[in-house]
Enzyme design. Structure first.
Site, mmCIF file in Angstrom:
data_model
loop_
_atom_site.group_PDB
_atom_site.id
_atom_site.type_symbol
_atom_site.label_atom_id
_atom_site.label_comp_id
_atom_site.label_asym_id
_atom_site.label_seq_id
_atom_site.Cartn_x
_atom_site.Cartn_y
_atom_site.Cartn_z
ATOM 1 N N ASP A 110 52.274 44.484 54.112
ATOM 2 C CA ASP A 110 52.629 45.138 52.838
ATOM 3 C C ASP A 110 51.734 44.692 51.688
ATOM 4 O O ASP A 110 51.931 45.104 50.542
ATOM 5 C CB ASP A 110 54.102 44.859 52.491
ATOM 6 C CG ASP A 110 54.394 43.372 52.388
ATOM 7 O OD1 ASP A 110 53.435 42.564 52.495
ATOM 8 O OD2 ASP A 110 55.566 43.001 52.213
ATOM 9 N N GLU A 129 51.337 41.522 50.623
ATOM 10 C CA GLU A 129 51.666 40.209 50.045
ATOM 11 C C GLU A 129 50.754 39.139 50.631
ATOM 12 O O GLU A 129 50.323 39.218 51.785
ATOM 13 C CB GLU A 129 53.138 39.865 50.312
ATOM 14 C CG GLU A 129 54.076 40.691 49.453
ATOM 15 C CD GLU A 129 55.553 40.369 49.687
ATOM 16 O OE1 GLU A 129 55.855 39.585 50.603
ATOM 17 O OE2 GLU A 129 56.387 40.917 48.947
ATOM 18 N N GLN A 163 47.064 35.876 24.184
ATOM 19 C CA GLN A 163 48.392 36.281 23.666
ATOM 20 C C GLN A 163 49.154 34.967 23.461
ATOM 21 O O GLN A 163 50.069 34.622 24.211
ATOM 22 C CB GLN A 163 49.096 37.226 24.654
ATOM 23 C CG GLN A 163 50.457 37.721 24.198
ATOM 24 C CD GLN A 163 50.418 38.809 23.122
ATOM 25 O OE1 GLN A 163 49.440 39.515 22.985
ATOM 26 N NE2 GLN A 163 51.479 38.934 22.340
ATOM 27 N N HIS A 201 41.148 29.529 24.387
ATOM 28 C CA HIS A 201 40.899 30.282 23.157
ATOM 29 C C HIS A 201 41.388 29.502 21.927
ATOM 30 O O HIS A 201 40.717 29.470 20.900
ATOM 31 C CB HIS A 201 41.570 31.653 23.264
ATOM 32 C CG HIS A 201 41.297 32.516 22.087
ATOM 33 N ND1 HIS A 201 40.021 32.824 21.668
ATOM 34 C CD2 HIS A 201 42.135 33.110 21.215
ATOM 35 C CE1 HIS A 201 40.089 33.570 20.597
ATOM 36 N NE2 HIS A 201 41.357 33.771 20.300
ATOM 37 N N ASP A 252 32.285 34.928 14.772
ATOM 38 C CA ASP A 252 33.339 34.869 13.757
ATOM 39 C C ASP A 252 33.529 33.409 13.357
ATOM 40 O O ASP A 252 32.961 32.504 13.989
ATOM 41 C CB ASP A 252 34.652 35.505 14.232
ATOM 42 C CG ASP A 252 35.153 34.904 15.534
ATOM 43 O OD1 ASP A 252 34.963 33.693 15.747
ATOM 44 O OD2 ASP A 252 35.739 35.647 16.342
ATOM 45 N N LYS A 291 34.339 38.529 11.154
ATOM 46 C CA LYS A 291 34.870 39.595 12.014
ATOM 47 C C LYS A 291 36.335 39.876 11.695
ATOM 48 O O LYS A 291 37.100 38.961 11.428
ATOM 49 C CB LYS A 291 34.744 39.131 13.469
ATOM 50 C CG LYS A 291 35.340 40.067 14.496
ATOM 51 C CD LYS A 291 35.106 39.561 15.908
ATOM 52 C CE LYS A 291 36.294 38.832 16.461
ATOM 53 N NZ LYS A 291 36.162 38.468 17.876
ATOM 54 N N SER A 314 34.883 39.936 26.442
ATOM 55 C CA SER A 314 35.808 40.797 27.185
ATOM 56 C C SER A 314 35.251 42.222 27.189
ATOM 57 O O SER A 314 34.476 42.579 28.064
ATOM 58 C CB SER A 314 37.202 40.728 26.570
ATOM 59 O OG SER A 314 38.066 41.568 27.284
ATOM 60 N N GLY A 373 33.122 43.285 25.126
ATOM 61 C CA GLY A 373 31.751 43.215 24.612
ATOM 62 C C GLY A 373 31.640 43.743 23.190
ATOM 63 O O GLY A 373 30.554 43.731 22.599
ATOM 64 N N THR A 401 32.744 42.540 20.297
ATOM 65 C CA THR A 401 32.365 41.513 19.312
ATOM 66 C C THR A 401 30.869 41.238 19.398
ATOM 67 O O THR A 401 30.164 41.204 18.375
ATOM 68 C CB THR A 401 33.153 40.207 19.605
ATOM 69 O OG1 THR A 401 34.543 40.510 19.549
ATOM 70 C CG2 THR A 401 32.807 39.112 18.622
HETATM 71 C C1 R5P Z 1 38.206 36.318 19.900
HETATM 72 O O1 R5P Z 1 38.589 35.689 18.925
HETATM 73 C C2 R5P Z 1 37.352 35.704 20.952
HETATM 74 O O2 R5P Z 1 36.767 34.529 20.513
HETATM 75 C C3 R5P Z 1 36.269 36.673 21.424
HETATM 76 O O3 R5P Z 1 35.410 36.948 20.338
HETATM 77 C C4 R5P Z 1 36.878 37.956 21.903
HETATM 78 O O4 R5P Z 1 37.912 37.686 22.820
HETATM 79 C C5 R5P Z 1 35.849 38.825 22.546
HETATM 80 O O5 R5P Z 1 36.448 40.027 22.924
HETATM 81 P P1 R5P Z 1 35.615 41.361 23.029
HETATM 82 O O6 R5P Z 1 34.441 41.089 23.945
HETATM 83 O O7 R5P Z 1 36.580 42.350 23.610
HETATM 84 O O8 R5P Z 1 35.175 41.741 21.662
#
Ligand code: R5P
Length: 287
Positions: free
Chosen positions: A34, A36, A92, A124, A161, A184, A214, A216, A218
């Site tokens: 299944d 798992e 989160q 983070h 940032d 930012k 994540s 990209g 930023t």
């Molecule tokens: C946010 O404060 C983190 O330091 C990264 O700048 C953020 O997670 C990057 O996410 P993304 O690539 O989606 O902009």
């Protein structure tokens, strides 16, 4: 001491076994019909101090971690250390809207159930370590990233940032170059706004250093600002390379010359090794 290699962190497990001079436990891992997951320790870990290495991303790797922890507990290990090179759900770390969970805390509490010591790399926010009911520590990959960037003829480090400013400052001091930062504002999970800013970047090779890439978004906005200010080469460097959706394409199409990440998440760009930065924290731990 023995190491258990989670399937999300095979390379780091192997590197850690070398730097700590300890063996890796043989595992049987398969799927039930299944879907798992089934895991079984094939070596004896009774009375051992056991380190389980598993990045908690994507979600299925969290399930694997919980099964491994339970197997180690059942096998009567002396102690359990969980190393999550990348601790997923860390962003989160608070309730941004009513009705939301504090996801980082939820995962931390579950890991704490069977864990004596938790270690991660560049969370983070450092305060997420307080969510654990066991001892929890972090180490930083910035020096390893900076050592790698030393080979790239970098003239300036840019923090995308203010939150990333200390990281940029530290990398710049190791490399012996300038640093600057952008301002930012995050609009939502996929959109960021970066204030236009005059950067002293003309003809310079610039490395943007962040904890996570994540979507990209930023990095892409920061690259645009650098290019507007006449930068020569631009490197996008991070500890945790999630590269969600079309992040790589986004970075390249905005003029990124090279993408660099550590091995906390294994992918095509994870060339900076972190086992040595974890060595100190793991070998100093008296279990
Ligand atoms: C946010 O404060 C983190 O330091 C990264 O700048 C953020 O997670 C990057 O996410 P993304 O690539 O989606 O902009």
């Amino acid at each position: 001491m023995k190491i258990i290699e989670g399937s999300a962190s095979k390379k780091i497990s192997n590197d850690l076994s070398k730097v700590l001079n300890v063996s890796v436990v043989k595992l049987e891992r398969k799927r039930f019909p299944d879907g798992e997951l089934y895991v079984r320790l094939m070596d004896d870990v009774s009375d051992e101090d056991v380190i389980i290495v598993q990045t908690t991303f994507p979600d299925e790797k969290i399930i694997e971690l919980f099964l491994l922890m339970d197997a180690v507990k059942e096998a009567k290990a002396n102690s359990i250390t969980v190393v999550a090179p990348y601790f997923g759900y860390a962003r989160q770390d608070q309730k941004f809207k009513d009705g939301e969970p504090i996801s980082a805390r939820a995962i931390a509490k579950l890991i704490s159930l069977n864990t004596d010591f938790f270690v991660t790399v560049d969370p983070h926010k450092e305060y997420i370590l307080d969510f654990f009911d066991c001892e929890a520590k972090s180490c930083s990959a910035v020096s390893a990233i900076a050592e790698h960037l030393k080979t790239k003829d970098v003239d300036m480090i840019l923090a995308p940032d203010k939150g990333a400013l200390n990281r940029a400052k530290k990398a710049a001091s190791i490399i012996g170059c300038d640093f600057d930062y952008m301002e930012k504002t995050r609009i939502d999970g996929e959109t960021v706004e970066i204030k236009p800013k005059n950067l002293d970047a003309k003809n310079k090779n610039v490395a943007i250093v962040d904890d996570i890439i994540s979507t990209g978004g930023t990095m892409a906005k920061s690259i645009q600002q650098l290019k507007k200010n006449g930068a020569n080469k631009v490197f996008a460097a991070c500890t945790h390379g999630l590269f969600a959706k079309n992040a790589v394409e986004k970075l390249k199409s905005n003029g990124c010359d090279e993408i660099i990440s550590t091995d906390t998440i294994e992918n095509d760009f994870s060339i900076v090794k972190t086992a040595t930065v974890m060595k100190k924290i793991l070998s100093n731990q008296s279990l």
